[in-house]
Design a protein around this motif. Structure first.
Motif, PDB file in Angstrom:
ATOM      1  N   ASN A   1      -2.504 -48.109  69.536  1.00 34.91           N
ATOM      2  CA  ASN A   1      -3.341 -48.893  70.437  1.00 34.91           C
ATOM      3  C   ASN A   1      -2.610 -48.946  71.788  1.00 34.91           C
ATOM      4  OD1 ASN A   1      -3.969 -51.287  71.937  1.00 34.91           O
ATOM      5  ND2 ASN A   1      -4.951 -52.175  70.139  1.00 34.91           N
ATOM      6  N   ARG A   2      -3.182 -48.322  72.815  1.00 39.88           N
ATOM      7  CA  ARG A   2      -2.465 -48.205  74.091  1.00 39.88           C
ATOM      8  C   ARG A   2      -2.076 -49.553  74.686  1.00 39.88           C
ATOM      9  NH1 ARG A   2      -2.251 -43.016  76.533  1.00 39.88           N
ATOM     10  NH2 ARG A   2      -3.993 -41.712  75.916  1.00 39.88           N
ATOM     11  N   LEU A   3      -2.880 -50.569  74.403  1.00 36.42           N
ATOM     12  CA  LEU A   3      -2.570 -51.881  74.972  1.00 36.42           C
ATOM     13  C   LEU A   3      -1.371 -52.515  74.256  1.00 36.42           C
ATOM     14  CD1 LEU A   3      -3.328 -53.921  77.090  1.00 36.42           C
ATOM     15  CD2 LEU A   3      -5.022 -54.886  75.499  1.00 36.42           C
TER      16      LEU A   3
ATOM     17  N   LEU B   1      -8.266 -45.177  84.061  1.00 41.39           N
ATOM     18  CA  LEU B   1      -8.715 -45.933  82.882  1.00 41.39           C
ATOM     19  C   LEU B   1      -8.457 -45.088  81.642  1.00 41.39           C
ATOM     20  CD1 LEU B   1     -12.185 -47.221  84.154  1.00 41.39           C
ATOM     21  CD2 LEU B   1     -10.284 -48.692  83.414  1.00 41.39           C
ATOM     22  N   LYS B   2      -7.896 -45.717  80.624  1.00 40.21           N
ATOM     23  CA  LYS B   2      -7.648 -44.992  79.375  1.00 40.21           C
ATOM     24  C   LYS B   2      -8.208 -45.815  78.211  1.00 40.21           C
ATOM     25  CE  LYS B   2      -3.309 -43.071  81.125  1.00 40.21           C
ATOM     26  NZ  LYS B   2      -1.870 -42.834  80.906  1.00 40.21           N
ATOM     27  N   THR B   3      -8.933 -45.172  77.339  1.00 43.37           N
ATOM     28  CA  THR B   3      -9.421 -45.906  76.168  1.00 43.37           C
ATOM     29  C   THR B   3      -8.198 -46.328  75.341  1.00 43.37           C
ATOM     30  OG1 THR B   3      -9.665 -43.848  74.945  1.00 43.37           O
ATOM     31  CG2 THR B   3     -11.640 -44.695  76.017  1.00 43.37           C
TER      32      THR B   3
ATOM     33  N   GLY C   1     -10.572 -39.312  76.815  1.00 41.35           N
ATOM     34  CA  GLY C   1     -10.656 -40.768  76.887  1.00 41.35           C
ATOM     35  C   GLY C   1      -9.978 -41.318  78.122  1.00 41.35           C
ATOM     36  N   GLN C   2      -9.987 -40.553  79.235  1.00 41.97           N
ATOM     37  CA  GLN C   2      -9.388 -41.031  80.486  1.00 41.97           C
ATOM     38  C   GLN C   2     -10.364 -40.820  81.638  1.00 41.97           C
ATOM     39  OE1 GLN C   2      -5.477 -39.487  81.225  1.00 41.97           O
ATOM     40  NE2 GLN C   2      -4.718 -40.122  79.225  1.00 41.97           N
ATOM     41  N   TYR C   3     -10.298 -41.738  82.581  1.00 40.76           N
ATOM     42  CA  TYR C   3     -11.161 -41.613  83.761  1.00 40.76           C
ATOM     43  C   TYR C   3     -10.390 -42.091  84.987  1.00 40.76           C
ATOM     44  CZ  TYR C   3     -15.180 -42.083  86.852  1.00 40.76           C
ATOM     45  OH  TYR C   3     -16.042 -41.959  87.901  1.00 40.76           O
TER      46      TYR C   3
ATOM     47  N   GLU D   1      -4.467 -48.340  84.585  1.00 41.31           N
ATOM     48  CA  GLU D   1      -3.062 -48.090  84.883  1.00 41.31           C
ATOM     49  C   GLU D   1      -2.958 -47.567  86.308  1.00 41.31           C
ATOM     50  OE1 GLU D   1      -1.351 -45.963  81.405  1.00 41.31           O
ATOM     51  OE2 GLU D   1      -0.484 -44.747  82.995  1.00 41.31           O
ATOM     52  N   GLN D   2      -1.939 -48.017  87.022  1.00 38.36           N
ATOM     53  CA  GLN D   2      -1.730 -47.494  88.368  1.00 38.36           C
ATOM     54  C   GLN D   2      -1.481 -45.985  88.279  1.00 38.36           C
ATOM     55  OE1 GLN D   2       1.866 -48.686  90.768  1.00 38.36           O
ATOM     56  NE2 GLN D   2       0.346 -50.158  91.483  1.00 38.36           N
ATOM     57  N   MET D   3      -2.038 -45.246  89.210  1.00 37.94           N
ATOM     58  CA  MET D   3      -1.819 -43.790  89.237  1.00 37.94           C
ATOM     59  C   MET D   3      -0.496 -43.555  89.953  1.00 37.94           C
ATOM     60  SD  MET D   3      -4.083 -41.322  88.373  1.00 37.94           S
ATOM     61  CE  MET D   3      -3.830 -39.562  88.325  1.00 37.94           C
ATOM     62  N   ILE D   4       0.386 -42.846  89.310  1.00 34.65           N
ATOM     63  CA  ILE D   4       1.702 -42.571  89.891  1.00 34.65           C
ATOM     64  C   ILE D   4       1.654 -41.241  90.639  1.00 34.65           C
ATOM     65  CG2 ILE D   4       4.116 -42.041  89.294  1.00 34.65           C
ATOM     66  CD1 ILE D   4       3.465 -44.930  88.824  1.00 34.65           C
ATOM     67  N   ASP D   5       2.258 -41.232  91.831  1.00 34.12           N
ATOM     68  CA  ASP D   5       2.415 -39.968  92.548  1.00 34.12           C
ATOM     69  C   ASP D   5       3.606 -39.266  91.882  1.00 34.12           C
ATOM     70  OD1 ASP D   5       2.518 -37.900  94.275  1.00 34.12           O
ATOM     71  OD2 ASP D   5       3.145 -39.079  96.024  1.00 34.12           O
ATOM     72  N   LEU D   6       3.297 -38.367  90.978  1.00 35.37           N
ATOM     73  CA  LEU D   6       4.330 -37.821  90.101  1.00 35.37           C
ATOM     74  C   LEU D   6       5.225 -36.809  90.808  1.00 35.37           C
ATOM     75  CD1 LEU D   6       2.199 -37.091  86.896  1.00 35.37           C
ATOM     76  CD2 LEU D   6       3.840 -38.945  87.206  1.00 35.37           C
ATOM     77  N   GLN D   7       6.523 -37.008  90.622  1.00 30.87           N
ATOM     78  CA  GLN D   7       7.459 -35.954  91.009  1.00 30.87           C
ATOM     79  C   GLN D   7       7.552 -34.973  89.835  1.00 30.87           C
ATOM     80  OE1 GLN D   7      11.995 -35.632  90.475  1.00 30.87           O
ATOM     81  NE2 GLN D   7      11.672 -37.226  92.000  1.00 30.87           N
TER      82      GLN D   7
ATOM     83  N   PHE E   1       7.810 -39.830  79.689  1.00 28.49           N
ATOM     84  CA  PHE E   1       8.101 -40.575  80.920  1.00 28.49           C
ATOM     85  C   PHE E   1       7.450 -39.926  82.126  1.00 28.49           C
ATOM     86  CE2 PHE E   1      11.796 -41.195  78.191  1.00 28.49           C
ATOM     87  CZ  PHE E   1      12.130 -42.527  78.358  1.00 28.49           C
ATOM     88  N   PHE E   2       7.079 -40.771  83.084  1.00 31.29           N
ATOM     89  CA  PHE E   2       6.720 -40.306  84.427  1.00 31.29           C
ATOM     90  C   PHE E   2       7.945 -40.478  85.315  1.00 31.29           C
ATOM     91  CE2 PHE E   2       2.340 -42.262  83.424  1.00 31.29           C
ATOM     92  CZ  PHE E   2       1.851 -41.064  82.945  1.00 31.29           C
ATOM     93  N   ILE E   3       8.120 -39.581  86.285  1.00 35.82           N
ATOM     94  CA  ILE E   3       9.129 -39.780  87.329  1.00 35.82           C
ATOM     95  C   ILE E   3       8.390 -39.783  88.661  1.00 35.82           C
ATOM     96  CG2 ILE E   3      11.223 -38.884  88.420  1.00 35.82           C
ATOM     97  CD1 ILE E   3      11.917 -37.511  85.800  1.00 35.82           C
TER      98      ILE E   3
HETATM   99  P1  ADP Z   1      -2.527 -38.373  76.360  1.00 35.43           P
HETATM  100  O1  ADP Z   1      -1.274 -37.539  76.354  1.00 35.43           O
HETATM  101  O2  ADP Z   1      -2.629 -39.283  75.199  1.00 35.43           O
HETATM  102  O3  ADP Z   1      -3.770 -37.625  76.630  1.00 35.43           O
HETATM  103  P2  ADP Z   1      -1.344 -39.622  78.728  1.00 35.43           P
HETATM  104  O4  ADP Z   1      -1.422 -41.055  79.064  1.00 35.43           O
HETATM  105  O5  ADP Z   1      -0.018 -39.084  78.371  1.00 35.43           O
HETATM  106  O6  ADP Z   1      -2.425 -39.377  77.588  1.00 35.43           O
HETATM  107  O7  ADP Z   1      -1.951 -38.794  79.950  1.00 35.43           O
HETATM  108  C1  ADP Z   1      -2.003 -37.378  79.969  1.00 35.43           C
HETATM  109  C2  ADP Z   1      -1.476 -36.860  81.296  1.00 35.43           C
HETATM  110  O8  ADP Z   1      -2.274 -37.373  82.384  1.00 35.43           O
HETATM  111  C3  ADP Z   1      -0.067 -37.314  81.624  1.00 35.43           C
HETATM  112  O9  ADP Z   1       0.907 -36.504  80.985  1.00 35.43           O
HETATM  113  C4  ADP Z   1      -0.066 -37.185  83.146  1.00 35.43           C
HETATM  114  O10 ADP Z   1       0.074 -35.842  83.545  1.00 35.43           O
HETATM  115  C5  ADP Z   1      -1.464 -37.671  83.514  1.00 35.43           C
HETATM  116  N1  ADP Z   1      -1.424 -39.138  83.745  1.00 35.43           N
HETATM  117  C6  ADP Z   1      -1.731 -40.087  82.852  1.00 35.43           C
HETATM  118  N2  ADP Z   1      -1.550 -41.329  83.348  1.00 35.43           N
HETATM  119  C7  ADP Z   1      -1.098 -41.181  84.598  1.00 35.43           C
HETATM  120  C8  ADP Z   1      -0.707 -42.096  85.654  1.00 35.43           C
HETATM  121  N3  ADP Z   1      -0.753 -43.417  85.476  1.00 35.43           N
HETATM  122  N4  ADP Z   1      -0.279 -41.571  86.824  1.00 35.43           N
HETATM  123  C9  ADP Z   1      -0.214 -40.236  86.992  1.00 35.43           C
HETATM  124  N5  ADP Z   1      -0.569 -39.322  86.052  1.00 35.43           N
HETATM  125  C10 ADP Z   1      -1.005 -39.768  84.864  1.00 35.43           C
END
Ligand code: ADP
Ligand code: MG
Length: 370
Positions: free
Chosen positions: A107-109, A147-149, A158-160, A183-189, A255-257
Motif C-alpha cells: 500500500n503506497r500510503l 498521482l499514484k494509485t 496507475g500513475q498520472y 507526490e511532488q515531482m522531483i527534477d531527477l538527476q 531512490f531518487f537523486i
Molecule cells: P512503479 O515502479 O511501481 O511503477 P514508481 O513510483 O517507482 O512506480 O515510479 C516509476 C518511475 O516513474 C520512477 O522510477 C521514476 O522514473 C518516475 N517517477 C515516479 N515518481 C516520481 C517523482 N515523484 N518524481 C520524478 N519521477 C518520478
C-alpha cells in the motif's frame, strides 16, 4: 518458526510463477531444494522450473494451504498478493518473511508513512481520496505533481502526472478509481536502487548500488560499478527503514537523486528486483541465491563481491522482436529469456547482462537496438 533450517531435499513454495519465481526456483534447485509454485497462469515461466505446480489464483485459500502442505518454507515473488491470505498461511506454515512487511509495503500510503516514520527521507506527499484533497495536494506540493494509485501499480501503471491546474479535471477522474498518493515531482538527476538480503538471525548483506535509467517509467538499463558515491548513504537509509519494518529475504529500495544530489526513498520492493538481475553473473551470490539462503534459514555470506562492473538491459516485447536474431552473434551478452507465452509491447520478456568495465555498452548493445 522463523528459524527453521531447511535440509537438502526440502521444498520451497513460491507464490507467483513469473520471472522472479523462476529465477528463485533456479537458485533453490542448484542448492538441492525442491520447488512448488502457485500461479493462476498455467504457462507461467516458473512452472517449468518447479517440481510441483498449483494452478490457482493468489488468494485461493485452499490452494495456498495446499502450497503450505507441500512446502517446508513458503515465500512470494511479488508484493501484490493477498495480505490476509498470507497472514492466515503464516499461522500454520513456515513463512519466514511473515505478512506484516508485505502488507505495509503493498500500500503506497502505508509504505510512505512507514518510511517517513523510520526517519528516512521521502518526497513530500499527500493522501488524496476526493476533490478537496486534490486541491490541498496542488496547494501543498505545487505543479507538477504525480498521482499514484495506492494499490497495484507497477512499471508506471496507475500513475498520472498533473503538470498544471488545467489538468485537475482529468486528475479528478483519475482519483475516482480509488485512494491515491500525490507526490511532488522531483527534477531527477538520476535514480539508484540498492538490493539487500536479511536473515531471521538479524544478519544482513548489501549488494552494490545500482544506477537505473527508466524509459516510459519502465526500467530500461541498470549499471553497476561498485563505486557509487551514494553507496553508504543508501545503506544508512535502508538501515533506518529496517529498524522499523521487519524485512526478511531479498528486498530492494529505490531512490531518487535530485539536482542537489539529495537522496529520497521512492519505494521498497520486498522481493528480488529487476535492478538486481545483474547479480546473477556479476556477483559471487545473486539476489536470488541470497533470498533462498534466507528463506531456507541458512546463513548469509558476510559480504557480496562484485566480480566485474555490469550493465543490464531489459528485453521488452518490442525489443525481443528486434533483438532475437542477434543473440547468437553476442556470446558476451548473457541473455535471459523468461519463457512467457504471450509477447506484448512493454511486457518484460527477458534481460541481457553484459560484464563490462567501460561505458562501451552504448556501442556494443544500444547500436543494435536502433
Ligand atoms: P512503479 O515502479 O511501481 O511503477 P514508481 O513510483 O517507482 O512506480 O515510479 C516509476 C518511475 O516513474 C520512477 O522510477 C521514476 O522514473 C518516475 N517517477 C515516479 N515518481 C516520481 C517523482 N515523484 N518524481 C520524478 N519521477 C518520478
Ligand atoms: Mg519503481
Amino acid at each position: 518458526m522463523n528459524s527453521t533450517k531447511l535440509t537438502i531435499g526440502s521444498t520451497i513454495g513460491i507464490i507467483g510463477g513469473g520471472q522472479l519465481g523462476k529465477m528463485m526456483a533456479q537458485s533453490a534447485q542448484r542448492m538441492g531444494f525442491k520447488v512448488a509454485v502457485l500461479d493462476p497462469d498455467e504457462t507461467c515461466p516458473a512452472r517449468f522450473s518447479a517440481h510441483h505446480f498449483i494452478h490457482a489464483s493468489y488468494n485461493d485459500l485452499t490452494a495456498l494451504t495446499k502450497l503450505g502442505e507441500l512446502s517446508d518454507s513458503v515465500t512470494y515473488e511479488f508484493e501484490n498478493i493477498d495480505g490476509e491470505a498470507l497472514a492466515a498461511l503464516t499461522e500454520n506454515y513456515n513463512v519466514p518473511q511473515g505478512s506484516a512487511a508485505v502488507i505495509t509495503l503493498q500500500n503506497r500510503l502505508s509504505e510512505k508513512d512507514a518510511v517517513a516514520a523510520a526517519g528516512a527521507q521521502v518526497v513530500p506527499y499527500v493522501p488524496v481520496d476526493d476533490a478537496a484533497a486534490l486541491e490541498t495536494a496542488a496547494e501543498q506540493l505545487g505543479f507538477p505533481f504525480i498521482l499514484k494509485t495506492v494499490f497495484g501499480g507497477y512499471d508506471g501503471k496507475g500513475q498520472y502526472v498533473v503538470k498544471a491546474a488545467e489538468q485537475l479535471e482529468s486528475a479528478r477522474e483519475f482519483i475516482s478509481s480509488g485512494l491515491c498518493v500525490a507526490e511532488q515531482m522531483i527534477d531527477l538527476q538520476s535514480e539508484i536502487s540498492i538490493t539487500a538480503t536479511a536473515a531471521a538471525d538479524g544478519s544482513v548483506v548489501f549488494f552494490p548500488v545500482q544506477e537505473n535509467v527508466h524509459r516510459n517509467q519502465i526500467l530500461y538499463r541498470t549499471t553497476v560499478t561498485g563505486t557509487h558515491r551514494h553507496q553508504q548513504n543508501a545503506i544508512n537509509e535502508v538501515k533506518k527503514i529496517m529498524a522499523d519494518i521487519k524485512l526478511i529475504g531479498t528486498f530492494t529500495v529505490e531512490f531518487f537523486i535530485d539536482q542537489e544530489d539529495k537522496l529520497y526513498v521512492n519505494e521498497i520492493a520486498p522481493r528480488p528486483h529487476n535492478s538486481g538481475h545483474y547479480s546473477i553473473e556479476a556477483c559471487d551470490y545473486s539476489q536470488f541465491d541470497t533470498h533462498i539462503l534466507a528463506v531456507a534459514g541458512w546463513g548469509l555470506p558476510e559480504q557480496i563481491t562484485l566480480h566485474q562492473p555490469a550493465v543490464m538491459y531489459n528485453l521488452l516485447g518490442q525489443d525481443l522482436d528486434v533483438m532475437a536474431h542477434v543473440f547468437s552473434e553476442h556470446p558476451e551478452w548473457h541473455v535471459h529469456v523468461y519463457g512467457k507465452e504471450v509477447r506484448k509491447h512493454d511486457r518484460k520478456m527477458g534481460h541481457v547482462t553484459i560484464l563490462t568495465t567501460a561505458n562501451d555498452y552504448e556501442t556494443i548493445y544500444e547500436e543494435q537496438m536502433k
